[in-house]
Design a protein around this motif. Structure first.
Motif, PDB file in Angstrom:
ATOM      1  N   MET A  68       0.859  -1.186   0.000  1.00  0.00           N
ATOM      2  CA  MET A  68       0.000   0.000   0.000  1.00  0.00           C
ATOM      3  C   MET A  68       0.887   1.225   0.000  1.00  0.00           C
ATOM      4  N   ILE A  69       0.563   2.156  -0.876  1.00  0.00           N
ATOM      5  CA  ILE A  69       1.302   3.401  -1.011  1.00  0.00           C
ATOM      6  C   ILE A  69       0.353   4.553  -0.726  1.00  0.00           C
ATOM      7  N   VAL A  70       0.826   5.556  -0.024  1.00  0.00           N
ATOM      8  CA  VAL A  70       0.050   6.773   0.185  1.00  0.00           C
ATOM      9  C   VAL A  70       0.555   7.799  -0.819  1.00  0.00           C
ATOM     10  N   ALA A  71      -0.358   8.240  -1.698  1.00  0.00           N
ATOM     11  CA  ALA A  71      -0.009   9.217  -2.742  1.00  0.00           C
ATOM     12  C   ALA A  71      -1.281   9.860  -3.265  1.00  0.00           C
ATOM     13  N   GLY A  72      -1.139  11.036  -3.818  1.00  0.00           N
ATOM     14  CA  GLY A  72      -2.272  11.696  -4.446  1.00  0.00           C
ATOM     15  C   GLY A  72      -2.706  10.953  -5.696  1.00  0.00           C
ATOM     16  N   LEU A  73      -3.997  11.041  -6.012  1.00  0.00           N
ATOM     17  CA  LEU A  73      -4.525  10.426  -7.224  1.00  0.00           C
ATOM     18  C   LEU A  73      -4.964  11.516  -8.200  1.00  0.00           C
ATOM     19  N   ALA A  74      -5.207  11.150  -9.446  1.00  0.00           N
ATOM     20  CA  ALA A  74      -5.452  12.112 -10.518  1.00  0.00           C
ATOM     21  C   ALA A  74      -6.708  12.963 -10.325  1.00  0.00           C
ATOM     22  N   ASP A  75      -7.705  12.433  -9.637  1.00  0.00           N
ATOM     23  CA  ASP A  75      -8.970  13.128  -9.436  1.00  0.00           C
ATOM     24  C   ASP A  75      -9.237  13.148  -7.930  1.00  0.00           C
ATOM     25  N   PRO A  76      -9.542  14.294  -7.350  1.00  0.00           N
ATOM     26  CA  PRO A  76      -9.729  14.356  -5.897  1.00  0.00           C
ATOM     27  C   PRO A  76     -10.894  13.511  -5.374  1.00  0.00           C
ATOM     28  N   ARG A  77     -11.794  13.074  -6.247  1.00  0.00           N
ATOM     29  CA  ARG A  77     -12.889  12.186  -5.825  1.00  0.00           C
ATOM     30  C   ARG A  77     -12.409  10.758  -5.586  1.00  0.00           C
ATOM     31  N   MET A  78     -11.270  10.404  -6.173  1.00  0.00           N
ATOM     32  CA  MET A  78     -10.730   9.050  -6.053  1.00  0.00           C
ATOM     33  C   MET A  78     -10.108   8.860  -4.680  1.00  0.00           C
ATOM     34  N   LYS A  79     -10.492   7.751  -4.017  1.00  0.00           N
ATOM     35  CA  LYS A  79      -9.960   7.461  -2.683  1.00  0.00           C
ATOM     36  C   LYS A  79      -9.111   6.205  -2.648  1.00  0.00           C
ATOM     37  N   ILE A  80      -9.121   5.437  -3.742  1.00  0.00           N
ATOM     38  CA  ILE A  80      -8.289   4.236  -3.833  1.00  0.00           C
ATOM     39  C   ILE A  80      -8.057   3.909  -5.303  1.00  0.00           C
ATOM     40  N   GLU A  81      -6.869   3.406  -5.582  1.00  0.00           N
ATOM     41  CA  GLU A  81      -6.521   2.897  -6.911  1.00  0.00           C
ATOM     42  C   GLU A  81      -5.807   1.577  -6.682  1.00  0.00           C
ATOM     43  N   ILE A  82      -6.154   0.574  -7.485  1.00  0.00           N
ATOM     44  CA  ILE A  82      -5.574  -0.756  -7.323  1.00  0.00           C
ATOM     45  C   ILE A  82      -5.019  -1.221  -8.664  1.00  0.00           C
ATOM     46  N   GLU A  83      -3.814  -1.784  -8.610  1.00  0.00           N
ATOM     47  CA  GLU A  83      -3.154  -2.370  -9.776  1.00  0.00           C
ATOM     48  C   GLU A  83      -2.877  -3.831  -9.442  1.00  0.00           C
ATOM     49  N   VAL A  84      -3.145  -4.736 -10.381  1.00  0.00           N
ATOM     50  CA  VAL A  84      -2.874  -6.153 -10.120  1.00  0.00           C
ATOM     51  C   VAL A  84      -2.094  -6.778 -11.266  1.00  0.00           C
ATOM     52  N   THR A  85      -1.392  -7.848 -10.915  1.00  0.00           N
ATOM     53  CA  THR A  85      -0.707  -8.699 -11.877  1.00  0.00           C
ATOM     54  C   THR A  85      -1.210 -10.114 -11.636  1.00  0.00           C
ATOM     55  N   ALA A  86      -1.543 -10.792 -12.722  1.00  0.00           N
ATOM     56  CA  ALA A  86      -2.043 -12.161 -12.622  1.00  0.00           C
ATOM     57  C   ALA A  86      -1.263 -13.056 -13.570  1.00  0.00           C
ATOM     58  N   ARG A  87      -1.238 -14.327 -13.240  1.00  0.00           N
ATOM     59  CA  ARG A  87      -0.648 -15.329 -14.137  1.00  0.00           C
ATOM     60  C   ARG A  87      -1.684 -16.425 -14.316  1.00  0.00           C
ATOM     61  N   LYS A  88      -2.138 -16.550 -15.563  1.00  0.00           N
ATOM     62  CA  LYS A  88      -3.176 -17.534 -15.864  1.00  0.00           C
ATOM     63  C   LYS A  88      -2.651 -18.948 -15.575  1.00  0.00           C
ATOM     64  N   ARG A  89      -3.513 -19.738 -14.966  1.00  0.00           N
ATOM     65  CA  ARG A  89      -3.117 -21.082 -14.539  1.00  0.00           C
ATOM     66  C   ARG A  89      -3.491 -22.162 -15.557  1.00  0.00           C
ATOM     67  N   GLY A  90      -3.783 -21.739 -16.770  1.00  0.00           N
ATOM     68  CA  GLY A  90      -4.025 -22.703 -17.819  1.00  0.00           C
ATOM     69  C   GLY A  90      -5.379 -23.165 -18.047  1.00  0.00           C
TER      70      GLY A  90
END
Length: 126
Positions: free
Chosen positions: A104-126
């Motif tokens: 978790m990182i504390v940082a400003g986001l592009a729009d002041p209405r935004m309170k959370i942003e999530i980025e994910v990485t996945a690896r398909k299991r076939g």
């Protein structure tokens, strides 16, 4: 093989990014926020934003042929650290069994209405 997934957002073209990129078995989902694109709204509640964010991520994963069980990494960005605990029940709902590596990182986001942003990485299991 590399495949780009678009949500149709004008910002993807203007800025030069994709909602997600599939590269072989890997799926990289860009930072995603809690906008409800169908209703064109965003909740003022951080937990509701977290829920909508994960619904948006779920859509991108589905388009990529993956799902939440394939997620290996999740990064959270919040403007206010004190808002993070309110998100934990929502995060546990989606990640409780998967338990990806995360931070978790504390940082400003592009729009002041935004309170959370999530980025994910996945690896398909076939």
């Amino acid at each position: 093989m590399r495949r780009l997934i678009s949500s149709g957002s004008q910002f993807e073209t203007e800025i030069g990014y994709s909602r997600a990129v599939v590269d072989g078995d890997w799926v990289f989902v860009s930072g995603t926020t809690g906008f409800d694109y169908a209703a064109k709204t965003i909740s003022e509640d951080v937990a509701e934003q977290a829920e909508q964010t994960l619904k948006n991520i779920g859509w991108a994963l589905e388009e990529a042929g993956a799902s939440f069980v394939d997620i290996v990494r999740a990064n959270y960005v919040l403007p206010k650290a004190e808002d993070f605990p309110a998100c934990w029940p929502v995060l546990r709902k989606y990640f409780g069994e998967v338990r990806p590596a995360s931070m978790m990182i504390v940082a400003g986001l592009a729009d002041p209405r935004m309170k959370i942003e999530i980025e994910v990485t996945a690896r398909k299991r076939g």
